[in-house]
Design a protein around this motif. Structure first.
Motif, PDB file in Angstrom:
ATOM      1  N   ARG A 117       0.830  -1.216   0.000  1.00 15.31           N
ATOM      2  CA  ARG A 117       0.000   0.000   0.000  1.00 15.31           C
ATOM      3  C   ARG A 117       0.861   1.262   0.000  1.00 15.31           C
ATOM      4  O   ARG A 117       0.514   2.268  -0.601  1.00 15.31           O
ATOM      5  N   GLY A 118       1.988   1.221   0.721  1.00 15.37           N
ATOM      6  CA  GLY A 118       2.877   2.365   0.750  1.00 15.37           C
ATOM      7  C   GLY A 118       2.787   3.227   1.984  1.00 15.37           C
ATOM      8  O   GLY A 118       3.467   4.247   2.083  1.00 15.37           O
ATOM      9  N   VAL A 119       1.954   2.858   2.952  1.00 17.56           N
ATOM     10  CA  VAL A 119       1.848   3.625   4.195  1.00 17.56           C
ATOM     11  C   VAL A 119       2.951   3.231   5.174  1.00 17.56           C
ATOM     12  O   VAL A 119       3.526   4.075   5.858  1.00 17.56           O
ATOM     13  N   ASP A 120       3.241   1.950   5.216  1.00 19.77           N
ATOM     14  CA  ASP A 120       4.270   1.400   6.121  1.00 19.77           C
ATOM     15  C   ASP A 120       5.247   0.591   5.267  1.00 19.77           C
ATOM     16  O   ASP A 120       5.411  -0.614   5.444  1.00 19.77           O
TER      17      ASP A 120
END
Length: 211
Positions: free
Chosen positions: A144-147
């Protein structure tokens, strides 16, 4: 436990009665036994006493399909799933998520699900369950790219997001550290405030894993 080939042969009265009773016992006990019935039929049920799993024969009579575990929960929770319990001991069919090393054979179904993701144990005969004691759970980023950059099942240490504070009406950047020293200009110190960690309100429950 009882099994039968479900064929009643031509025989004398007493033998016929005994053979029929054996067949009825097999039906009544769902063909329970440590090995599969010698003569399987399509859609036949078998209570596998070795694995503790209720199985059904496939329509084409080629394989046994696992239906459910024969435990108090009838297998409604798959091995490897996590739940939180409102007691300090794990319920039947579960283990505490305490990082313990457990047998790869005794808990074979769980091992086939999680493998050595949470630890390889002794490297040959054991593996580790996840250690969720005093931990918060965070959903895996999964691209997702958040973490970003997190490996599945990996732990993550304490962190405070980068930020600045207003001092005398001007935004200034504080350097890392507990004393809040300034990056440029004169050095000032703030008094210590707070506890030993940063946390939200929470309730302590027992994390358990299905075996």
């Amino acid at each position: 436990m009882s099994q039968h080939d479900m064929e009643i042969a031509n025989q004398a009265g007493a033998s016929f009665r005994a053979d029929l009773n054996d067949a009825l016992k097999a039906l009544a006990s769902t063909n329970s036994g440590p090995s599969q019935p010698t003569t399987p039929f399509p859609y036949q049920l078998w209570a596998d006493a070795t694995t503790g799993v209720l199985k059904m024969r496939s329509a084409d009579n080629t394989i046994w399909i696992s239906l459910a575990r024969m435990d108090p929960y009838f297998g409604l929770t798959k091995a490897g799933m996590i739940m939180f319990h409102t007691k300090s001991v794990a319920p039947s069919g579960f283990l505490k998520c305490n990082g313990a090393a457990i047998s790869r054979t005794t808990f074979g179904e769980l091992f086939s699900e999680i493998g050595t993701t949470f630890g390889a144990g002794d490297g040959s005969t054991t593996f580790n369950v996840p250690d969720l004691r005093a931990e918060f759970i965070r959903g895996w980023d999964d691209s997702r790219g958040v973490d970003s950059g997190r490996a599945f099942g990996s732990g993550q240490g304490f962190s405070v997001e980068s930020h600045n504070h207003l001092y005398g009406g001007t935004a200034i950047q504080f350097a890392p550290g507990a004393n809040g020293s300034l990056v440029t200009g004169n050095t000032y110190s703030t008094s210590f405030y707070g506890g030993s960690e940063t946390r939200p309100r929470n309730v302590a429950l027992l994390a358990c894993i299905k075996i």
